[in-house]
Scaffold this active site. Structure first.
Site, PDB file in Angstrom:
ATOM      1  CB  SER A  19      -2.474  -1.802  -3.427  1.00 15.06           C
ATOM      2  OG  SER A  19      -1.620  -0.742  -3.067  1.00 15.06           O
ATOM      3  CB  SER A  57      -0.906   0.017   1.243  1.00  9.79           C
ATOM      4  OG  SER A  57      -1.687  -1.154   1.321  1.00  9.79           O
ATOM      5  CG  ASP A 110      -2.936   2.228  -3.697  1.00  7.94           C
ATOM      6  OD1 ASP A 110      -1.792   2.004  -3.286  1.00  7.94           O
ATOM      7  OD2 ASP A 110      -3.575   1.422  -4.401  1.00  7.94           O
TER       8      ASP A 110
END
Length: 421
Positions: free
Chosen positions: A332, A294, A334
């Site tokens: 991930s 991330s 983000d």
């Protein structure tokens, strides 16, 4: 031996239990940053090339490096910490700023985000740590606020995370309230420590060691003279996609992949294919689940922006990440937060504040500055990070500067003189 790596390595070895880097330790970078190597991504940086170039912003870290790399889960190597970003510093910690959040991919956590989105304002710090210690850090901010009579104002803290479970014994829950308080109390303006510090201590980016990175841009007076600063915790990305100013660095440096030094493979199931280090240096095949990490990005500016304009700014962060090779993969997280430091308090005895807003027609230079600073902060986070061995003997290699310089020159993208690593 790389002479630029020696100071950081010695500092890490000396940290037996707790490493905290206050302002006086933040004044000297352990090795050259991207701009020192001639890699600028365009634009003019501020004096510190850091988020603290936005007046009033302060940053503090608590870094935890201790434990046995061969120890069992829960009692193993500690490679983690806490980073605090205070938009108005400690003295103005309870004074709101306009803010907005944008998530490219939401496989992550940022506490307090719903009220920030609802109100368009942020009070208190933005805290960064590892995934499993978000709750501790959140509670610790409230306890810190209570000591100052600010428990109401700071009742919904912003705490974001990335997962450091390859290098850090993450299931040991090693971050405590005192560590979060130390990060807050040590926050300062000026130069900011990068790499394996604070919340970034155990992070990995494009299969290289990474962590905290920062950069800034100062617009020319003709475009308002505003400053944009970025600080990020970098823990995302596949090696083969890693790109610097259009150069396929990840394809050119496709060895030095994560491995393990112990007698058996690290226990987290996702790392069942991690090779032993004795066989990994020449291994060009990805053997770890790349792109599963991330990235958290904090954007600060002194430009007079309203919350919806700050959301527009946060939405440009992924363009910088994408230029470096990020995809916002399925697993991930983000998540990005942007804030403006313009004053919001109404005059004493009144309920109406007068605030300014930049004409939308003048925002494009801020978008460009955000994209440039994001790219540079990502590379800075990697350049500042040395090779690290962590939980259950896992090892992640630092980005070799001399090879980066060679690759950039090979592709004609390094035209300024760079110091020899």
């Amino acid at each position: 031996m790389n002479p630029f790596r020696l100071p950081l390595r010695l500092g890490v070895v000396s940290c037996l239990l707790l490493c905290s880097f206050p302002a006086e330790a933040q004044s000297t970078q352990a090795r050259p940053r991207a701009r020192d190597l001639g890699i600028t991504f365009g634009g003019q940086s501020g004096p510190n090339n850091a988020i603290t170039d936005v007046s009033g912003v302060e940053v503090g870290h608590t870094t935890l490096i201790s434990g046995d790399t061969r120890g069992p889960r829960g009692k193993g190597a500690v490679r983690t910490g806490v980073t605090a970003v205070l938009p108005r510093g400690k003295n103005g910690v309870s004074e709101d700023v306009f803010a907005a959040i944008y998530a490219l991919n939401g496989n992550g956590e940022m506490t307090g985000s719903h009220w920030l989105t609802e109100s368009g304002q942020l009070a208190g710090p933005v805290m960064l740590t590892n995934t499993n210690d978000v709750g501790t850090v959140r509670d610790s901010v409230i306890a810190w606020a209570m000591k100052r009579g600010l428990e109401w104002e700071l009742g919904l803290p912003i705490v974001a995370e990335t997962w450091d479970g390859l290098l850090n014994d993450i299931y040991g829950f090693h971050v405590k309230a005192t560590h979060a308080h130390r990060a807050l109390d040590s926050a300062r303006s000026g130069p900011v420590a990068e790499g394996s510090v604070g919340g970034g201590t155990g992070m990995v980016c494009h299969s290289f060691k990474a962590g905290i990175g920062t950069a800034s841009r100062k617009l020319p007076e003709s475009e308002g003279g505003y400053t944009v600063g970025v600080l990020l915790q970098c823990n995302y990305g596949a090696r083969h996609l890693f790109t610097v100013e259009g150069v396929p660095v990840g394809e050119e440096i496709n060895d030095l992949r994560p491995c393990y030094t112990g007698p058996k493979k690290p226990s987290p199931g996702m790392f069942k294919d991690v090779p032993p280090c004795s066989a990994s240096r020449g291994d060009t095949q990805p053997r770890t689940p790349e792109g599963a990490g991330s990235i958290i990005v904090v954007v600060a500016t002194d430009a007079p922006l309203l919350p919806h304009q700050l959301e527009r700014l946060a939405k440009r962060v992924p363009l910088g990440i994408g230029k470096m090779g990020g995809l916002g993969g399925n697993s991930s997280g983000d998540i990005f937060v942007a804030f403006s430091t313009q004053r919001l308090k109404p005059p004493a005895g009144t309920a109406v504040a007068s605030v300014s807003t930049l004409d939308n027609e003048r925002m494009t230079p801020l978008f460009e500055a955000t994209i440039q600073a994001t790219q540079e902060a990502i590379l800075n986070s990697m350049l500042a990070s040395d090779t690290m061995t962590g939980a259950e003997g896992s090892r992640v290699f630092g980005l070799p500067q001399e090879r980066l310089i060679q690759v950039m020159k090979k592709h004609g993208r390094l035209t300024t003189a760079a110091p020899a690593p």
